[in-house]
Structure formats: structure tokens, C-alpha cells
Design a protein around this motif. Structure first.
Motif, short mmCIF file in Angstrom:
data_model
loop_
_atom_site.label_atom_id
_atom_site.label_comp_id
_atom_site.label_asym_id
_atom_site.label_seq_id
_atom_site.Cartn_x
_atom_site.Cartn_y
_atom_site.Cartn_z
N SER A 1 122.06 -67.59 90.32
CA SER A 1 123.04 -66.50 90.30
C SER A 1 122.57 -65.37 89.39
CB SER A 1 124.40 -67.03 89.82
OG SER A 1 124.87 -68.06 90.66
N LEU A 2 121.35 -64.97 89.58
CA LEU A 2 120.75 -63.96 88.70
C LEU A 2 121.45 -62.62 88.84
CD1 LEU A 2 117.05 -65.02 89.12
CD2 LEU A 2 118.22 -64.77 86.93
N GLU A 3 121.51 -61.92 87.72
CA GLU A 3 122.18 -60.63 87.64
C GLU A 3 121.17 -59.59 87.13
OE1 GLU A 3 125.18 -61.47 84.79
OE2 GLU A 3 126.30 -62.84 86.11
N PRO A 4 121.40 -58.32 87.44
CA PRO A 4 120.47 -57.29 86.94
C PRO A 4 120.29 -57.33 85.42
CG PRO A 4 121.85 -56.37 88.65
CD PRO A 4 122.37 -57.76 88.39
N ASP A 5 121.33 -57.72 84.68
CA ASP A 5 121.21 -57.80 83.22
C ASP A 5 120.29 -58.93 82.77
OD1 ASP A 5 124.61 -56.79 82.29
OD2 ASP A 5 122.81 -55.64 82.80
N ASP A 6 119.87 -59.79 83.67
CA ASP A 6 118.91 -60.85 83.33
C ASP A 6 117.47 -60.33 83.33
OD1 ASP A 6 120.90 -63.09 85.30
OD2 ASP A 6 120.85 -62.93 83.10
N THR A 7 117.29 -59.11 83.73
CA THR A 7 115.96 -58.52 83.78
C THR A 7 115.33 -58.43 82.39
OG1 THR A 7 116.42 -57.23 85.76
CG2 THR A 7 114.68 -56.40 84.32
N GLY A 8 114.06 -58.77 82.31
CA GLY A 8 113.34 -58.69 81.05
C GLY A 8 112.08 -59.53 81.08
N VAL A 9 111.37 -59.51 79.97
CA VAL A 9 110.21 -60.40 79.82
C VAL A 9 110.71 -61.69 79.18
CG1 VAL A 9 107.95 -60.72 78.78
CG2 VAL A 9 108.65 -58.45 79.58
N TYR A 10 110.39 -62.78 79.82
CA TYR A 10 110.82 -64.09 79.34
C TYR A 10 109.67 -64.79 78.65
CZ TYR A 10 115.31 -63.80 81.70
OH TYR A 10 116.59 -63.43 82.07
N TYR A 11 109.95 -65.28 77.46
CA TYR A 11 108.95 -65.97 76.65
C TYR A 11 109.41 -67.38 76.36
CZ TYR A 11 107.59 -61.16 75.41
OH TYR A 11 107.21 -59.84 75.44
N CYS A 12 108.47 -68.30 76.29
CA CYS A 12 108.78 -69.62 75.73
C CYS A 12 108.13 -69.70 74.35
CB CYS A 12 108.34 -70.76 76.63
SG CYS A 12 106.58 -70.90 76.92
N ALA A 13 108.75 -70.48 73.51
CA ALA A 13 108.29 -70.59 72.13
C ALA A 13 108.56 -71.99 71.61
CB ALA A 13 108.97 -69.55 71.25
N ALA A 14 107.81 -72.37 70.58
CA ALA A 14 107.94 -73.71 70.04
C ALA A 14 108.02 -73.68 68.52
CB ALA A 14 106.73 -74.55 70.46
N LYS A 15 108.73 -74.65 67.98
CA LYS A 15 108.74 -74.85 66.53
C LYS A 15 108.75 -76.34 66.26
CE LYS A 15 113.79 -74.60 65.95
NZ LYS A 15 114.89 -74.05 65.10
N ARG A 16 107.97 -76.74 65.27
CA ARG A 16 107.94 -78.15 64.90
C ARG A 16 109.18 -78.46 64.07
NH1 ARG A 16 103.66 -82.05 64.60
NH2 ARG A 16 104.22 -83.75 63.16
N VAL A 17 109.85 -79.55 64.41
CA VAL A 17 111.09 -79.91 63.71
C VAL A 17 111.12 -81.41 63.46
CG1 VAL A 17 112.45 -78.01 64.68
CG2 VAL A 17 112.31 -80.17 65.92
N ILE A 18 111.93 -81.81 62.48
CA ILE A 18 112.17 -83.23 62.28
C ILE A 18 113.18 -83.71 63.31
CG2 ILE A 18 111.60 -83.12 59.83
CD1 ILE A 18 114.61 -83.14 59.23
N LEU A 19 113.24 -85.00 63.50
CA LEU A 19 114.06 -85.56 64.57
C LEU A 19 115.53 -85.20 64.43
CD1 LEU A 19 114.04 -87.31 67.11
CD2 LEU A 19 114.35 -89.31 65.64
N THR A 20 116.03 -85.11 63.20
CA THR A 20 117.46 -84.87 62.99
C THR A 20 117.81 -83.40 62.86
OG1 THR A 20 117.10 -85.20 60.63
CG2 THR A 20 117.79 -87.13 61.92
N ALA A 21 116.88 -82.53 63.05
CA ALA A 21 117.16 -81.10 62.89
C ALA A 21 118.11 -80.63 63.98
CB ALA A 21 115.87 -80.30 62.95
N PRO A 22 119.07 -79.76 63.64
CA PRO A 22 119.94 -79.20 64.68
C PRO A 22 119.14 -78.28 65.58
CG PRO A 22 120.31 -78.10 62.58
CD PRO A 22 119.39 -79.25 62.30
N THR A 23 119.55 -78.20 66.83
CA THR A 23 118.85 -77.35 67.79
C THR A 23 119.41 -75.93 67.68
OG1 THR A 23 118.54 -79.22 69.27
CG2 THR A 23 118.29 -77.02 70.22
N THR A 24 118.57 -75.02 67.29
CA THR A 24 118.99 -73.63 67.16
C THR A 24 118.09 -72.76 68.02
OG1 THR A 24 117.57 -73.36 65.22
CG2 THR A 24 119.87 -73.96 64.83
N CYS A 25 118.55 -71.55 68.29
CA CYS A 25 117.87 -70.70 69.25
C CYS A 25 117.68 -69.29 68.70
CB CYS A 25 118.66 -70.69 70.56
SG CYS A 25 117.64 -70.63 72.06
N ALA A 26 117.28 -69.21 67.44
CA ALA A 26 116.99 -67.91 66.84
C ALA A 26 115.50 -67.65 66.91
CB ALA A 26 117.46 -67.89 65.38
N ALA A 27 115.12 -66.52 67.45
CA ALA A 27 113.71 -66.21 67.68
C ALA A 27 112.89 -66.26 66.39
CB ALA A 27 113.57 -64.85 68.34
#
Length: 127
Positions: free
Chosen positions: A85-111
Motif C-alpha cells: 500500500s505504498l504512498e507517494p510520501d514513502d518516496t526516498g532513499v532507503y538504507y539498512c543499518a546495523a548496530k551491535r547490541v547485547i541480548l537484553t538491549a531494547p530495540t530502538t530505531c534512532a539513526a
């Protein structure tokens, strides 16, 4: 050297679907949280969706909830972003990124928290 490579972007009409892939190398997904981010022209990079190292926790931006699904395949060292259900506002460059975390770390999504980035793939949604 840690490497992430995105693929699957393209031009699609509004209402259509795309699946992005992020192939990772030189590190294991078992120790890293992975995220998808996007940047539209003139806008800041924003978190779209992130997944915990174990895969059991996912986070979505409000704007994509119910339309996008993040998943991972540890055997293939690949992370996916199914976009529907893509919308025009979804337009952009999409990046994937990784960060090493400990097992109990909360999942956050700050670039700013992610240290390894791919080159990005363009997604264009026409109205």
C-alpha cells in the motif's frame, strides 16, 4: 569489513508493493540489531522499522504501521522490508543499518545509534 548492501528499490505506483533486501557480510546478525531508514529530499533521515538481534521484537514508524513488515533470515544473512500500500510520501532513499547490541538491549530505531550503513536504494512512488 562490515558491509551492508540494499537492493529491491524502484518505481512503483501508489498502492503497489516492493520488497527491499539488505545483504550483510563480515558480521553475524545474531549480535546486531538491524534497521531500515529512509531519507526524502530536503528531509532528515528517519527510522522506518527496526528488528532486534533475536528477531523477536520489531519497531515501526507510525506512518508505516500495518503496511510494512520487517523480517530477517539469519541463514542467508539478509534482512527484508516488505512494503505494501505504498504512498507517494514513502518516496526516498532507503538504507539498512546495523548496530551491535547485547541480548537484553531494547530495540530502538534512532539513526544516530546505528554505526554501519549501506549505500541505499531509491524508492519512488508515483501518484
Amino acid at each position: 569489513q562490515v558491509r551492508l548492501a540494499e537492493s529491491g528499490g524502484g518505481l512503483v505506483q501508489a498502492g503497489g508493493s516492493l520488497r527491499l533486501s539488505c545483504a550483510v557480510s563480515q558480521f553475524t546478525l545474531n549480535y546486531h540489531s538491524i534497521g531500515w531508514f529512509r531519507q526524502a529530499p530536503g528531509k532528515e533521515r528517519e527510522g522506518v522499522s527496526c528488528i532486534s538481534r533475536g528477531g523477536g521484537t520489531t519497531v515501526y514508524a507510525d506512518s508505516v504501521k500495518g503496511r510494512f513488515t520487517i523480517s530477517k533470515d539469519n541463514a542467508k544473512n539478509t534482512i527484508y522490508l516488505q512494503m505494501s500500500s505504498l504512498e507517494p510520501d514513502d518516496t526516498g532513499v532507503y538504507y539498512c543499518a546495523a548496530k551491535r547490541v547485547i541480548l537484553t538491549a531494547p530495540t530502538t530505531c534512532a539513526a544516530s545509534e546505528y554505526s554501519h550503513w549501506g549505500q541505499g536504494t531509491q524508492v519512488t512512488v508515483s501518484s
